[in-house]
Design a protein around this motif. Structure first.
Motif, PDB file in Angstrom:
ATOM      1  N   VAL A 197       0.875  -1.163   0.000  1.00  0.00           N
ATOM      2  CA  VAL A 197       0.000   0.000   0.000  1.00  0.00           C
ATOM      3  C   VAL A 197       0.914   1.215   0.000  1.00  0.00           C
ATOM      4  O   VAL A 197       1.837   1.307   0.826  1.00  0.00           O
ATOM      5  N   CYS A 198       0.714   2.153  -0.919  1.00  0.00           N
ATOM      6  CA  CYS A 198       1.690   3.225  -1.129  1.00  0.00           C
ATOM      7  C   CYS A 198       1.016   4.590  -1.252  1.00  0.00           C
ATOM      8  O   CYS A 198      -0.129   4.704  -1.701  1.00  0.00           O
ATOM      9  N   LEU A 199       1.765   5.611  -0.866  1.00  0.00           N
ATOM     10  CA  LEU A 199       1.447   6.990  -1.208  1.00  0.00           C
ATOM     11  C   LEU A 199       2.429   7.412  -2.297  1.00  0.00           C
ATOM     12  O   LEU A 199       3.648   7.300  -2.098  1.00  0.00           O
ATOM     13  N   PRO A 200       1.995   7.888  -3.444  1.00  0.00           N
ATOM     14  CA  PRO A 200       2.932   8.301  -4.501  1.00  0.00           C
ATOM     15  C   PRO A 200       3.845   9.413  -4.010  1.00  0.00           C
ATOM     16  O   PRO A 200       3.371  10.491  -3.632  1.00  0.00           O
ATOM     17  N   PRO A 201       5.160   9.184  -3.980  1.00  0.00           N
ATOM     18  CA  PRO A 201       6.069  10.185  -3.389  1.00  0.00           C
ATOM     19  C   PRO A 201       6.106  11.503  -4.140  1.00  0.00           C
ATOM     20  O   PRO A 201       6.396  12.544  -3.546  1.00  0.00           O
ATOM     21  N   ASP A 202       5.808  11.489  -5.445  1.00  0.00           N
ATOM     22  CA  ASP A 202       5.864  12.736  -6.204  1.00  0.00           C
ATOM     23  C   ASP A 202       4.788  13.724  -5.790  1.00  0.00           C
ATOM     24  O   ASP A 202       4.886  14.913  -6.069  1.00  0.00           O
ATOM     25  N   GLU A 203       3.744  13.239  -5.143  1.00  0.00           N
ATOM     26  CA  GLU A 203       2.632  14.105  -4.761  1.00  0.00           C
ATOM     27  C   GLU A 203       2.584  14.346  -3.258  1.00  0.00           C
ATOM     28  O   GLU A 203       1.563  14.749  -2.721  1.00  0.00           O
ATOM     29  N   LEU A 204       3.709  14.117  -2.587  1.00  0.00           N
ATOM     30  CA  LEU A 204       3.678  14.122  -1.125  1.00  0.00           C
ATOM     31  C   LEU A 204       4.854  14.911  -0.558  1.00  0.00           C
ATOM     32  O   LEU A 204       5.984  14.774  -1.010  1.00  0.00           O
ATOM     33  N   THR A 205       4.559  15.742   0.422  1.00  0.00           N
ATOM     34  CA  THR A 205       5.602  16.431   1.186  1.00  0.00           C
ATOM     35  C   THR A 205       5.385  16.114   2.660  1.00  0.00           C
ATOM     36  O   THR A 205       4.292  16.331   3.187  1.00  0.00           O
ATOM     37  N   VAL A 206       6.421  15.596   3.316  1.00  0.00           N
ATOM     38  CA  VAL A 206       6.327  15.184   4.713  1.00  0.00           C
ATOM     39  C   VAL A 206       7.431  15.891   5.495  1.00  0.00           C
ATOM     40  O   VAL A 206       8.600  15.842   5.107  1.00  0.00           O
ATOM     41  N   ASP A 207       7.047  16.540   6.606  1.00  0.00           N
ATOM     42  CA  ASP A 207       8.050  17.294   7.355  1.00  0.00           C
ATOM     43  C   ASP A 207       9.113  16.375   7.968  1.00  0.00           C
ATOM     44  O   ASP A 207      10.257  16.795   8.161  1.00  0.00           O
TER      45      ASP A 207
END
Length: 643
Positions: free
Chosen positions: A76-86
């Motif tokens: 199960v994944c979150l697409p990294p190109d659309e994600l910013t995580v502090d």
């Protein structure tokens, strides 16, 4: 950004947070189920996961979030190109700060931490391990930052940083004592006294104990009306320099010793500080900067023991300038004086100088045996860890060097015989370990296990003066053969030694590398990545040893590739390539090729990955490292099967 009120249930929000925090922003379904529903059977947990996924997708992006949580087989994944995580921003800044030593980057990383990880989920079990990892790293980072500021004489800024450490850990005596020292250096003695009172009150109220004798002595020095301000300031700055040396920061040490010289008055004190500053410059291979300080120290009528210490530094300076004949003569002179007039550290420093000179001359093997013969009837005492660990580190060149590795087994047996004749038990432990290592790299598991066990038996009675390496090699062997519980037990024993050894940079470097291998063999790349971060933190605190942490590079790069973290894999591949370029070693070159292959996988270049894996296999076979050749072949096969 999704407002909290948009979530109708806690678990869907928790699932998104878990994915955001996971390396590569992906998790196996089983991992998510274990984290969020550990009390349920697999069937019930799987049903809950499906419901949470559906709800999370509905809540994200105003109901159009189906593409923001992707299911790919078991992942199960979150697409990294659309994600910013502090948290990702934090780790990126941390890597940059530790790589560059830039105070501004340290400050930005520290500020990103804010109130810690997910303060709204403070009591959620699934966040506990991640929170503890992040907090431990942040505390270490603040300490590193404060040390940099202190060495630069930015005392008030350093004090503010240490105040954050005291606030986070009110019973941490070391940080209270540090803050007292900073106040005293800044001329704020009243605040230093009040800080001691706060420490004493906290320890008495919570633990029913007094501050340690060392902290009480520091308080007495700061409070004494009889101590002249310049002498006190010089003494404290000298301590700062000593601490920066211990933490592997020679640049900061040189600055601190320079501050000490501005107020030092007594000739003996001035000479000692000039000698220490020369040593800090030599740690950075800056012979021209060291030379004037050596000359001043030599001209200030040093006593016999101090003359030996200066001779040892002169030996290191001569080695830096390529005059190995003079270097050996001076090191032998330093050793003789240390035995007659010096202390255990002086003897150990001279032995280290002799060992390194012999290493540069290509004569480490006979040089070590000659040293062992000279130890007949001599107790190493507190010198055990430094003597053995330093030679263990140089021994890695023998184990992995082209033209050297083939006969290490025979040399280890010869050295064992020399150590037995000399009745030098620590040297016997050293030889048993080297013999075990030579068998381990050839995958002769049973023989290696017996030798390493004997080394541990001989080192163990030395207690806190022991050496971690044989325990770490036993952990490595256990990981290679799949004995995961044994590997964990050996790593735990080695951790206790690493906590107190004077050779911490060697011990922690190999410990985290071995822990990474054990985690990778268990199929837990997330824990490998934690070991990579822990290695970077330990290196910032104690100094780095690239040879002792060499194993971390291919294993860590493999883990980063598995979670799709391109930057992490590439960084380790670069470190591996630098190490391989420093010495003729097919084994280290194989590690570099393997790490580069993993970086290529992470970057999506499968053609380059195949080529690099093929090169790594050939190099491992040339080095005689059967296990690693087979392991790398399995990586290549797995990549080909998946694509």
């Amino acid at each position: 950004m999704v407002a909290p009120k948009a979530w109708s249930q806690r678990k869907p929000a928790a699932l998104v947070k878990l994915l955001a925090l996971a390396p590569g922003h992906r998790l196996r379904r089983e991992q998510a189920m274990d984290a969020l529903w550990p009390e349920l059977d697999p069937q019930a947990a799987a049903a809950n996961l499906r419901k949470a996924l559906h709800s999370a997708r509905r809540s994200l992006d105003g109901g159009e979030g189906a593409g923001l949580i992707v299911s790919a087989g078991d992942l199960v994944c979150l697409p990294p190109d659309e994600l910013t995580v502090d948290v990702d921003d934090y780790w990126s800044l941390v890597r940059a700060a530790r790589r560059t030593g830039n105070a501004g980057t340290y400050s930005r990383a520290i500020d990103v931490y804010k109130d810690g990880l997910l303060p709204e989920d403070r009591y959620e079990d699934w966040a506990a391990a991640l929170r503890e990892e992040l907090q431990a790293d942040w505390l270490a980072l603040v300490g590193e930052f404060a040390g940099l500021l202190e060495a630069r004489a930015e005392l008030n800024s350093a004090a503010r940083a240490v105040q954050r450490l005291v606030a986070a850990e009110p019973l941490g005596e070391e940080n209270h004592a540090w803050l007292m020292r900073l106040y005293a250096l800044a001329g704020r003695r009243d605040e230093a006294r009040r800080q001691y009172a706060r420490l004493r009150e906290a320890l008495a109220g919570e633990l029913g104990v007094e501050p340690s004798p060392a902290t009480q002595r520091q308080f007495a020095e700061i409070s004494s009306d009889q101590t002249a301000e310049p002498e006190l300031t010089s003494d404290l700055w000298e301590r700062v320099g000593d601490l920066r040396v211990q933490s592997g920061d020679p640049t900061g040490a040189a600055k601190a010793f320079g501050q000490a010289l501005t107020t030092a008055a007594a000739e003996q004190v001035t000479g000692r500080i000039h000698r220490k500053r020369a040593g800090a410059w030599l740690m950075q291979h800056m012979a021209d900067e060291a030379e004037p300080h050596l000359e001043i120290a030599e001209g200030l009528s040093p006593d016999a023991a101090e003359r030996g210490r200066l001779a040892c530094l002169r030996a290191n300076l001569a080695r830096e300038r390529g005059d190995l004949v003079a270097a050996r003569r001076l090191a032998e002179q330093a050793h003789a004086i240390a035995l007659a007039e010096g202390d255990a550290d002086d003897v150990a420093a001279a032995l280290e100088a002799l060992a390194f000179i012999a290493h540069v001359q290509g004569a480490w093997r006979p040089g070590l045996q000659a040293q062992i013969e000279g130890l007949a009837g001599v107790g190493l005492g507190l010198r055990v860890a430094r003597f053995c660990d330093f030679n263990h580190c140089l021994g890695q060149y023998q184990l992995y060097g082209d033209g050297l590795a083939d006969d290490v087994e025979d040399y280890a047996r010869q050295t064992l015989a020399v150590a037995e004749r000399a009745d030098a038990v620590p040297a016997q432990a050293f030889a048993w370990c080297l013999l075990g290592e030579s068998l381990l790299v050839r995958a002769r598991w049973d023989e290696a296990a017996a030798c390493l066990e004997r080394s541990c038996e001989l080192y163990a009675p030395l207690g806190s003066r022991s050496v971690a390496l044989p325990w770490l090699r036993r952990a490595e062997l256990a990981a290679c053969v799949g004995a995961h519980d044994e590997a964990a037990a050996y790593l735990k024993r080695a951790s206790a030694i690493a906590t107190v050894t004077p050779m911490a940079r060697h011990a922690w470097a190999r410990l985290h590398a071995t822990a990474a291998l054990a985690a990778m063999e268990r199929g837990e790349p997330e824990l490998v990545i934690r070991s990579v971060r822990a290695t970077q933190s330990a290196a910032a605190r104690y100094g780095d040893c690239p040879t002792c942490s060499a194993l971390l590079n291919p294993v860590g790069a493999q883990a980063f590739a598995l979670v799709g973290h391109v930057e992490g894999a590439q960084a380790l591949a670069e470190v591996a390539a630098q190490l391989a370029a420093s010495f003729a070693s097919s084994a280290w070159s194989a590690m570099a090729e393997s790490a580069a292959a993993s970086a290529a996988i992470a970057d999506g270049d499968l053609t380059a990955a195949r080529q690099r894996f093929g090169s790594a296999i050939a190099l491992y076979e040339k080095a005689g490292h059967t296990f690693w050749a087979e392991r790398t072949s399995a990586q290549l096969s797995a990549m080909s099967a998946a694509n």
